[in-house]
Design an enzyme around this catalytic site. Structure first.
Site, PDB file in Angstrom:
ATOM      1  N   HIS A   1      44.506  55.885 -51.083  1.00 12.41           N
ATOM      2  CA  HIS A   1      44.725  55.904 -49.626  1.00 12.41           C
ATOM      3  C   HIS A   1      46.182  55.551 -49.317  1.00 12.41           C
ATOM      4  CE1 HIS A   1      43.708  54.673 -45.348  1.00 12.41           C
ATOM      5  NE2 HIS A   1      44.842  54.014 -45.558  1.00 12.41           N
ATOM      6  N   GLU A   2      46.652  54.471 -49.925  1.00 11.90           N
ATOM      7  CA  GLU A   2      48.034  54.051 -49.702  1.00 11.90           C
ATOM      8  C   GLU A   2      49.015  55.046 -50.307  1.00 11.90           C
ATOM      9  OE1 GLU A   2      48.797  51.684 -47.712  1.00 11.90           O
ATOM     10  OE2 GLU A   2      46.726  50.994 -47.455  1.00 11.90           O
TER      11      GLU A   2
ATOM     12  N   HIS B   1      49.891  57.674 -47.810  1.00 13.71           N
ATOM     13  CA  HIS B   1      50.970  57.253 -46.911  1.00 13.71           C
ATOM     14  C   HIS B   1      52.324  57.368 -47.603  1.00 13.71           C
ATOM     15  CE1 HIS B   1      48.095  55.949 -44.016  1.00 13.71           C
ATOM     16  NE2 HIS B   1      47.701  54.857 -44.667  1.00 13.71           N
TER      17      HIS B   1
END
Length: 382
Positions: free
Chosen positions: A21-22, A25
């Site tokens: 998920h990170e 980003h």
């Protein structure tokens, strides 16, 4: 031992999901030219780190998710002179939206990847089980079974009754109940079409006389497998259905909190009550203990979709909250331009801090409740 292995694997799967998920980003921010200070997997003390391309990458001691620090995510962020031109808040609204939404998109892609491999291996759950006109057995409460006497065998597919097509088992039942005496069945057996004459018996049921042949249907499959090409569409459709169910569960979330509190007090735990990462990991362990790997993978895929939907809620400090602020600024400045006024600039996040803290406290309290319930009164696989 299998249970511990299942719990461990599920926790690893969750940690990888959060770390990726990170990474979503990180990759989108770097692609747009934003200044990414740090990307770490895990939390707590640093195990090791290294710098590359102006970003510090590293591993933390506790395997709990990770974080991606982008310079200028809010106006509260202090910036060095070299960071100011690449501060996130300086970039167009659509680019900031892509960066903030990329974490949730990563969860969706992970879920779809898991579901695709399920589709071509163990199969996807059959969400619309329909009884096809395939005979499972020919049994009858009397000594003579019309279907067996006519030569109907288990595995036969009844495609027509007295010339009426029967695509589903309910169609077979309707046609047989309306008939009586010698009736022609069209049967598909091993690729060969047969014509059998069944002497349909007339029996009384609920005060009405209906036809009966003494055949029972084959149960629809619980899981459906697909070829590599067909699995793409099946995975997309299943993901959409699961996405809708996840959203409905989130909407009903507040209504189920009292049931969680009651479960902590000793009441029977409702299977529809929210669970924490602890509860999901326990279910994953039980699935592996029973050899139900398809359930394990489905749990992991479902949890990734939940995290995707949850992260897009328009609440700070979630990603959806940051997206909401971005588009509030955009719409506000558009209105100001129409009125002949200059843009007002980024929102002052200090004004949003009290609301953010209230939401954080509420979220923490709900997490504590669900973790407690999952420890003292966990949901178990039926």
């Amino acid at each position: 031992m299998a249970y511990v292995t299942g719990v461990t694997l599920f926790v690893i799967g969750l940690c990888l999901s959060l770390a990726l998920h990170e990474a979503g980003h990180l990759l989108t921010a770097r692609a747009f030219g934003m200044r990414v200070r740090r990307y770490f997997v895990g939390r707590g003390p640093t195990v090791f780190s290294f710098r590359r391309g102006g970003t510090e990458y590293g591993l933390k001691a506790l395997p709990i998710g990770g974080f991606c620090e982008i310079a200028g995510m809010t106006t509260l962020d202090e910036l060095s002179p070299d960071e100011r031109p690449r501060a996130m808040w300086r970039f167009p609204a659509w680019k900031r939206t892509v960066v903030m939404a990329s974490g949730a998109v990563t969860h969706v892609l992970l879920a779809m990847t898991i579901l695709y491999f399920m589709a071509i291996s163990s199969g996807l759950p059959n969400l619309n089980p329909v009884a096809e006109p395939v005979v499972a057995a020919t049994t009858c409460p009397t000594s003579v079974c019309p279907a067996a006497a006519a030569g109907v065998r288990p595995g036969d597919r009844i495609t027509a009754v007295a010339g009426t097509p029967t695509p589903l088992w309910p169609d077979v039942v309707t046609a047989v109940q309306a008939s009586g005496g010698p009736t022609v069945l069209t049967v598909l057996r091993g690729g060969e079409t047969l014509t059998l004459t069944v002497d349909v018996a007339r029996v009384r049921r609920d005060g009405t006389e209906v036809g009966m042949i003494g055949a029972t249907p084959q149960a629809p499959p619980a899981y459906l497998t697909y070829g590599p090409a067909d699995a793409v569409g099946a995975t997309t459709a299943f993901t959409g259905d699961l996405f809708g169910r996840t959203f409905a569960q989130l909407v009903a979330f507040p209504q189920r909190i009292p049931a969680v509190i009651a479960a902590i007090g000793g009441a029977e735990r409702d299977a529809d009550t929210p669970i924490s990462m602890v509860g999901a990991s326990r279910l994953g362990g039980e699935a592996v203990e029973r050899g139900l790997w398809e359930v394990f993978l489905l749990l992991l895929a479902s949890l990734n979709l939940f995290m995707a939907v949850f992260n897009l809620l328009p609440l700070l400090p979630l990603d959806g909250g940051h997206i909401m602020v971005v588009w509030f600024e955009r719409i506000r400045d558009l209105v100001r331009r129409l009125r002949g006024l200059p843009a007002a600039g980024p929102i002052d996040f200090t004004r949003l801090y009290p609301v953010t803290m209230v939401l954080v406290l509420i979220g923490g309290a709900v997490m504590l409740l669900t973790v407690t319930a999952d420890v003292v009164n966990p949901i178990r696989l039926s």
